[in-house]
Design a protein around this motif. Structure first.
Motif, PDB file in Angstrom:
ATOM      1  N   ASP A   7       0.876  -1.113  -0.040  1.00  0.00           N
ATOM      2  CA  ASP A   7       0.103   0.024   0.120  1.00  0.00           C
ATOM      3  C   ASP A   7       0.700   1.170  -0.079  1.00  0.00           C
ATOM      4  N   SER A   8       0.085   2.542  -0.462  1.00  0.00           N
ATOM      5  CA  SER A   8       0.952   3.607  -0.361  1.00  0.00           C
ATOM      6  C   SER A   8       1.565   4.237   0.763  1.00  0.00           C
ATOM      7  N   LYS A   9       0.893   3.887   2.028  1.00  0.00           N
ATOM      8  CA  LYS A   9       1.719   4.341   3.276  1.00  0.00           C
ATOM      9  C   LYS A   9       3.059   3.569   3.500  1.00  0.00           C
ATOM     10  N   TRP A 336      -4.059  -0.641 -10.575  1.00  0.00           N
ATOM     11  CA  TRP A 336      -3.178   0.235  -9.561  1.00  0.00           C
ATOM     12  C   TRP A 336      -3.897   1.676  -9.657  1.00  0.00           C
ATOM     13  N   GLN A 339      -6.833   1.360  -7.138  1.00  0.00           N
ATOM     14  CA  GLN A 339      -6.222   1.357  -5.777  1.00  0.00           C
ATOM     15  C   GLN A 339      -6.182   2.786  -5.333  1.00  0.00           C
ATOM     16  N   ARG A 340      -5.403   3.481  -6.134  1.00  0.00           N
ATOM     17  CA  ARG A 340      -4.733   4.830  -5.886  1.00  0.00           C
ATOM     18  C   ARG A 340      -6.004   5.896  -5.544  1.00  0.00           C
ATOM     19  N   GLU A 343      -7.646   5.144  -2.202  1.00  0.00           N
ATOM     20  CA  GLU A 343      -6.727   5.841  -1.294  1.00  0.00           C
ATOM     21  C   GLU A 343      -6.812   7.159  -1.084  1.00  0.00           C
TER      22      GLU A 343
END
Length: 356
Positions: A7-9, A336, A339-340, A343
């Motif tokens: 995940d981005s975090k 992708w 997902q972003r 988020e």
């Protein structure tokens, strides 16, 4: 080697720590600068909301980011493979040149080897990388009212037929088919998740898609066929409005889209799209839940088809629909991106909660 990104975090924490474990496995595009970097880049760290993570340099390039000159994310592959270094140098020297396999052969290189190497390192071929760099220039030139031949030269195509074919693959329409007197006008909108094509009339937005979506050429051709006046180049008020709303959205300030929309579909499709617009940012629904809420509990597959037929990305938020088990599924712009987007909206929802 490609792998599934966390995940981005997690990736942002790796960026702050300059974690070498992600070297060559993940990259960050920074929307405030338009530049992409390795996670180990020594430059000043960007804010989380400006970061967009990708598995390959090719994905960064396709999303509209330029390579950082400080950490040189393309150079790692170039140092590892002299052939890659040679071709990147050649591309920098002749960015507008229409590269082909014959040029590779003339350099003493095997096209299939070049193709495999660039896909392994960048997630795209060398010829794709060169073509991506050129087509945007051609679109911009046509929009400025210049003739097709000028756009062809600006895009670096020696052959008019090659330029027309490449442009048609991107937009679904030959460059000469865009009309100066058209009521529907197309323009290019840059976003942190890649370029988008918007088509509007003076009153409504008719299409908004990521430029690399495979269905875009078909959607453009269908839209042109449905409009007696065809499609031209320009930026009517609805395109200006949605561009500003997208800027606020991607900067984490607002998920409200008030641009007037033209919904081209059956009555059932329009009902699904209207429902999607009512899902609050930060929340998701399943296909079966939507079917039930619309009073058609057996129409789960029809809901899925309507979701896939949506040609107004982001503003009609089909990305807010998940499978029954909560997993990502079925997004034409790429999972992708889905997902972003989820988020971004989760962060917006948390910000609203904090403000309250």
């Amino acid at each position: 080697m490609m792998f599934d990104l966390p995940d981005s975090k997690t990736l942002y924490a790796a960026l702050l720590a300059r974690d070498e474990a992600y070297e060559g496995r993940a990259y960050v595009g920074v929307s405030s600068t338009g530049i992409f970097c390795r996670l180990t880049c020594p430059a000043r760290k960007p804010k989380f909301e400006n970061c967009h993570f990708f598995a390959t340099p090719g994905a960064c390039i396709e999303a509209g980011f330029r390579a950082c000159k400080r950490c040189t994310p393309l150079a790692a592959a170039a140092r590892e493979d002299p052939m890659v270094q040679r071709l990147l140098t050649a591309l920098d020297k002749r960015p507008a040149y229409r590269w082909g396999e014959a040029d590779l052969v003339a350099m003493g290189l095997d096209p299939s080897t070049v193709r495999r190497s660039f896909r392994r390192h960048f997630g795209m071929t060398f010829l794709d990388m060169a073509r991506q760099r050129r087509l945007r220039e051609g679109f911009t030139t046509l929009k400025a009212g210049e003739p097709v031949i000028a756009a062809q030269i600006e895009a670096g195509f020696d052959s008019p037929s090659a330029f027309r074919a490449a442009f048609a693959r991107l937009t679904g329409l030959a460059p000469g088919s865009f009309r100066s007197d058209a009521l529907l006008l197309a323009d290019w909108i840059d976003t942190p998740l890649g370029a988008m094509i918007a088509v509007s009339c003076a009153h409504r937005l008719h299409l908004l898609e990521f430029a690399d979506r495979k269905a875009l050429p078909r959607e453009m051709a269908r839209l042109q066929a449905s409009q007696p006046g065809g499609i031209g180049f320009g930026r009517p008020a609805p395109t200006d409005q949605v561009a500003e709303e997208l800027r606020l959205y991607f900067s984490g300030k607002s998920a409200h889209f008030k641009t007037p929309l033209a919904l081209h579909g059956t009555a059932f499709q329009r009902a699904v799209w209207t429902y999607l617009q009512g899902i609050p940012a930060g929340e998701t629904r399943s296909y079966s839940q939507i079917a039930t809420d619309l009073g058609r509990p057996s129409a789960t597959r029809a809901v899925a088809r309507a979701n896939g037929a949506n040609q107004l990305a982001v503003v009609v938020p089909c990305h807010r629909v998940l499978s029954a088990d909560g997993s990502l599924t079925g997004y034409g712009g790429g999972l992708w991106r889905k997902q972003r987007l989820i988020e971004i909206e989760a962060q917006l929802a948390r910000s609203r909660g904090t403000a309250a």
